[in-house]
Each structure stands twice: as C-alpha cells, then as structure tokens.
Design a protein around this motif. Structure first.
Motif, mmCIF file in Angstrom:
data_model
loop_
_atom_site.group_PDB
_atom_site.id
_atom_site.type_symbol
_atom_site.label_atom_id
_atom_site.label_comp_id
_atom_site.label_asym_id
_atom_site.label_seq_id
_atom_site.Cartn_x
_atom_site.Cartn_y
_atom_site.Cartn_z
ATOM 1 N N THR A 6 0.809 -1.215 0.000
ATOM 2 C CA THR A 6 0.000 0.000 0.000
ATOM 3 C C THR A 6 0.847 1.273 0.000
ATOM 4 O O THR A 6 0.365 2.321 -0.415
ATOM 5 N N ASN A 7 2.087 1.172 0.491
ATOM 6 C CA ASN A 7 2.985 2.329 0.558
ATOM 7 C C ASN A 7 4.389 1.900 0.169
ATOM 8 O O ASN A 7 4.970 1.022 0.811
ATOM 9 N N ILE A 8 4.923 2.548 -0.854
ATOM 10 C CA ILE A 8 6.269 2.242 -1.338
ATOM 11 C C ILE A 8 7.168 3.436 -1.054
ATOM 12 O O ILE A 8 6.834 4.571 -1.404
ATOM 13 N N LEU A 9 8.308 3.168 -0.431
ATOM 14 C CA LEU A 9 9.321 4.209 -0.257
ATOM 15 C C LEU A 9 10.356 4.024 -1.359
ATOM 16 O O LEU A 9 11.032 2.993 -1.419
ATOM 17 N N PHE A 10 10.434 4.994 -2.264
ATOM 18 C CA PHE A 10 11.454 4.980 -3.313
ATOM 19 C C PHE A 10 12.572 5.895 -2.848
ATOM 20 O O PHE A 10 12.403 7.107 -2.750
ATOM 21 N N ALA A 11 13.722 5.298 -2.524
ATOM 22 C CA ALA A 11 14.877 6.061 -2.059
ATOM 23 C C ALA A 11 15.826 6.263 -3.236
ATOM 24 O O ALA A 11 16.273 5.304 -3.847
ATOM 25 N N THR A 12 16.104 7.505 -3.552
ATOM 26 C CA THR A 12 16.949 7.817 -4.702
ATOM 27 C C THR A 12 18.231 8.510 -4.266
ATOM 28 O O THR A 12 18.221 9.360 -3.372
ATOM 29 N N ASP A 13 19.316 8.141 -4.916
ATOM 30 C CA ASP A 13 20.589 8.835 -4.684
ATOM 31 C C ASP A 13 20.900 9.774 -5.854
ATOM 32 O O ASP A 13 21.979 10.322 -5.938
ATOM 33 N N LEU A 14 19.941 9.945 -6.755
ATOM 34 C CA LEU A 14 20.069 10.793 -7.939
ATOM 35 C C LEU A 14 21.151 10.312 -8.897
ATOM 36 O O LEU A 14 21.653 11.068 -9.714
ATOM 37 N N SER A 15 21.484 9.026 -8.823
ATOM 38 C CA SER A 15 22.495 8.465 -9.713
ATOM 39 C C SER A 15 21.883 8.138 -11.066
ATOM 40 O O SER A 15 20.678 8.262 -11.285
ATOM 41 N N GLN A 16 22.710 7.661 -11.974
ATOM 42 C CA GLN A 16 22.278 7.297 -13.322
ATOM 43 C C GLN A 16 21.227 6.187 -13.293
ATOM 44 O O GLN A 16 20.368 6.116 -14.155
ATOM 45 N N ASN A 17 21.272 5.316 -12.300
ATOM 46 C CA ASN A 17 20.344 4.196 -12.211
ATOM 47 C C ASN A 17 18.994 4.583 -11.608
ATOM 48 O O ASN A 17 18.034 3.820 -11.684
ATOM 49 N N SER A 18 18.895 5.755 -11.038
ATOM 50 C CA SER A 18 17.667 6.152 -10.338
ATOM 51 C C SER A 18 16.400 6.104 -11.192
ATOM 52 O O SER A 18 15.376 5.598 -10.733
ATOM 53 N N PRO A 19 16.413 6.612 -12.428
ATOM 54 C CA PRO A 19 15.177 6.531 -13.228
ATOM 55 C C PRO A 19 14.734 5.089 -13.485
ATOM 56 O O PRO A 19 13.536 4.790 -13.489
ATOM 57 N N TYR A 20 15.677 4.202 -13.672
ATOM 58 C CA TYR A 20 15.355 2.798 -13.905
ATOM 59 C C TYR A 20 14.711 2.195 -12.658
ATOM 60 O O TYR A 20 13.718 1.467 -12.740
ATOM 61 N N ALA A 21 15.265 2.512 -11.482
ATOM 62 C CA ALA A 21 14.695 2.018 -10.227
ATOM 63 C C ALA A 21 13.309 2.618 -9.999
ATOM 64 O O ALA A 21 12.394 1.929 -9.534
ATOM 65 N N GLY A 33 -1.872 -0.224 -6.718
ATOM 66 C CA GLY A 33 -2.582 0.959 -6.243
ATOM 67 C C GLY A 33 -1.890 1.632 -5.077
ATOM 68 O O GLY A 33 -2.462 2.496 -4.416
ATOM 69 N N ALA A 34 -0.641 1.258 -4.815
ATOM 70 C CA ALA A 34 0.110 1.793 -3.669
ATOM 71 C C ALA A 34 0.493 3.254 -3.878
ATOM 72 O O ALA A 34 0.623 3.720 -5.010
ATOM 73 N N GLU A 35 0.674 3.938 -2.769
ATOM 74 C CA GLU A 35 1.225 5.292 -2.794
ATOM 75 C C GLU A 35 2.737 5.184 -2.894
ATOM 76 O O GLU A 35 3.335 4.218 -2.417
ATOM 77 N N ILE A 36 3.356 6.195 -3.516
ATOM 78 C CA ILE A 36 4.816 6.256 -3.630
ATOM 79 C C ILE A 36 5.306 7.456 -2.833
ATOM 80 O O ILE A 36 4.794 8.566 -2.986
ATOM 81 N N HIS A 37 6.292 7.215 -1.988
ATOM 82 C CA HIS A 37 6.963 8.278 -1.241
ATOM 83 C C HIS A 37 8.392 8.335 -1.770
ATOM 84 O O HIS A 37 9.115 7.340 -1.704
ATOM 85 N N VAL A 38 8.783 9.472 -2.321
ATOM 86 C CA VAL A 38 10.122 9.645 -2.884
ATOM 87 C C VAL A 38 10.999 10.310 -1.828
ATOM 88 O O VAL A 38 10.601 11.316 -1.232
ATOM 89 N N LEU A 39 12.190 9.744 -1.606
ATOM 90 C CA LEU A 39 13.091 10.252 -0.581
ATOM 91 C C LEU A 39 14.518 10.335 -1.112
ATOM 92 O O LEU A 39 15.015 9.383 -1.716
ATOM 93 N N HIS A 40 15.154 11.478 -0.890
ATOM 94 C CA HIS A 40 16.591 11.615 -1.133
ATOM 95 C C HIS A 40 17.222 12.113 0.158
ATOM 96 O O HIS A 40 16.707 13.041 0.787
ATOM 97 N N VAL A 41 18.327 11.501 0.548
ATOM 98 C CA VAL A 41 19.019 11.889 1.773
ATOM 99 C C VAL A 41 20.386 12.450 1.412
ATOM 100 O O VAL A 41 21.205 11.765 0.795
ATOM 101 N N ASN A 42 20.619 13.714 1.799
ATOM 102 C CA ASN A 42 21.938 14.322 1.640
ATOM 103 C C ASN A 42 22.852 13.767 2.722
ATOM 104 O O ASN A 42 22.548 13.885 3.903
ATOM 105 N N GLU A 43 23.951 13.171 2.294
ATOM 106 C CA GLU A 43 24.907 12.674 3.272
ATOM 107 C C GLU A 43 25.608 13.839 3.944
ATOM 108 O O GLU A 43 25.846 14.877 3.316
ATOM 109 N N PRO A 44 25.960 13.674 5.215
ATOM 110 C CA PRO A 44 26.718 14.735 5.881
ATOM 111 C C PRO A 44 28.068 14.918 5.180
ATOM 112 O O PRO A 44 28.623 13.958 4.635
ATOM 113 N N ILE A 45 28.568 16.149 5.179
ATOM 114 C CA ILE A 45 29.883 16.349 4.570
ATOM 115 C C ILE A 45 30.942 15.729 5.472
ATOM 116 O O ILE A 45 30.756 15.623 6.691
#
Length: 166
Positions: A6-21, A33-45
């Motif tokens: 019912t709920n999918i978390l799509f975690a993206t690193d904005l890499s070349q493979n992200s659109p395929y995933a 019929g699930a909802e999609i939650h898109v998440l990108h996490v900025n790594e600490p410097i």
C-alpha cells in the motif's frame, strides 16, 4: 494470502540508475494501487570537507547559508529529474504520478534515514537502485547493503542498468 503493498518508499541517490529504479517502483504502484513516497538523503559532509570549509569560510552565517543552498540545490535537481521522468510517460502510465504522495529531501546518514522514514510513513516496501560495477562502489553500494541488512520490510534493490534509460 498475498501481502498487500500500500505504501512504497522509493529512495533515490540521484544516480544514473535512479530513473530505472523509479520505473520499477512506479510499475509496482500501478499494479497494486500503492502510494509512492520519494526520498533523497543528503549525506553529511566529511570531517575533512568541514574543516576545509571552516578554514576558508570564516563567517558562521555564510557557512549556514552555503549548507542551506546545498540542500536547496539537491531539491531542485530532484524536482527536475522527477518532472523529466513523469513527462516521458503517456496514457495510463502518466496517471501513476498521482500516486506520488510525498517527495522529500533531508539530511542525515542515508541508510538510517531510509529505514526510519519507511517506518514513519507506514511503508511496506522499499525500492532503491544498486550502483554500477567500478572501483569506487561495490555492486550494491554501502547504503543498499545497510538497508537490506536492517530492514523489517521487503526491500527491492534494482540492479544497475547500462544504457540510456532516463
């Protein structure tokens, strides 16, 4: 009885493979019929980058402003890539975009944030892309390995795809 997605978390690193995933996450959402939650996490410097930054940018307010700009730039890149991905779909496929209920950019350690947000959002599936083969990355990547090792819900790691599948 099959478990329902019912709920999918799509975690993206904005890499070349992200659109395929994302294509896989969208296909699963369309089928269930699930909802999609898109998440990108900025790594600490890194500590080295932080020290260098503090050496050359002495004003604390300027450092805070730069960190905020970094966050905003990633939000902009994510929004542009999402727009490009969804614009390429037609007909029934284009309506899957309506199933995206949240798009979030946050800061932290990616695996920990992905796992925490999957619980907070009530997700029953995590989808993320693997890294390509190369000197700097293992096949899965550190984040995917950590998520797989600690996830309490099914996790789909989409293999790296060679080619121009944007």
């Amino acid at each position: 009885m099959k478990p329902m997605i019912t709920n999918i978390l799509f975690a993206t690193d904005l890499s070349q493979n992200s659109p395929y995933a994302l294509r896989h996450a969208a296909s699963l959402a369309q089928a269930t019929g699930a909802e999609i939650h898109v998440l990108h996490v900025n790594e600490p410097i890194s500590d080295d980058a932080r020290i260098t930054f503090e050496m050359f940018v002495l004003n604390d307010e300027t450092r805070k402003s730069a960190a905020k700009r970094r966050h905003e730039m990633v939000k902009k890149v994510l929004a542009e890539r999402q727009a490009r991905f969804w614009a390429a779909l037609e007909g029934d496929d284009a309506r899957i975009r309506d199933q995206v209920t949240s798009v979030e950019v946050t800061d932290g350690h990616p695996a920990e944030v992905i796992l925490r947000r999957s619980v907070e959002l009530g997700c029953d599936l995590i989808v993320l892309g693997a890294h390509d083969h190369g000197f700097s990355h293992t096949f899965l990547g550190t984040v995917a390995k950590r998520v797989l090792r600690r996830s309490q819900i099914p996790t789909l790691v989409v293999p790296y795809q060679n080619g121009d599948d944007d």
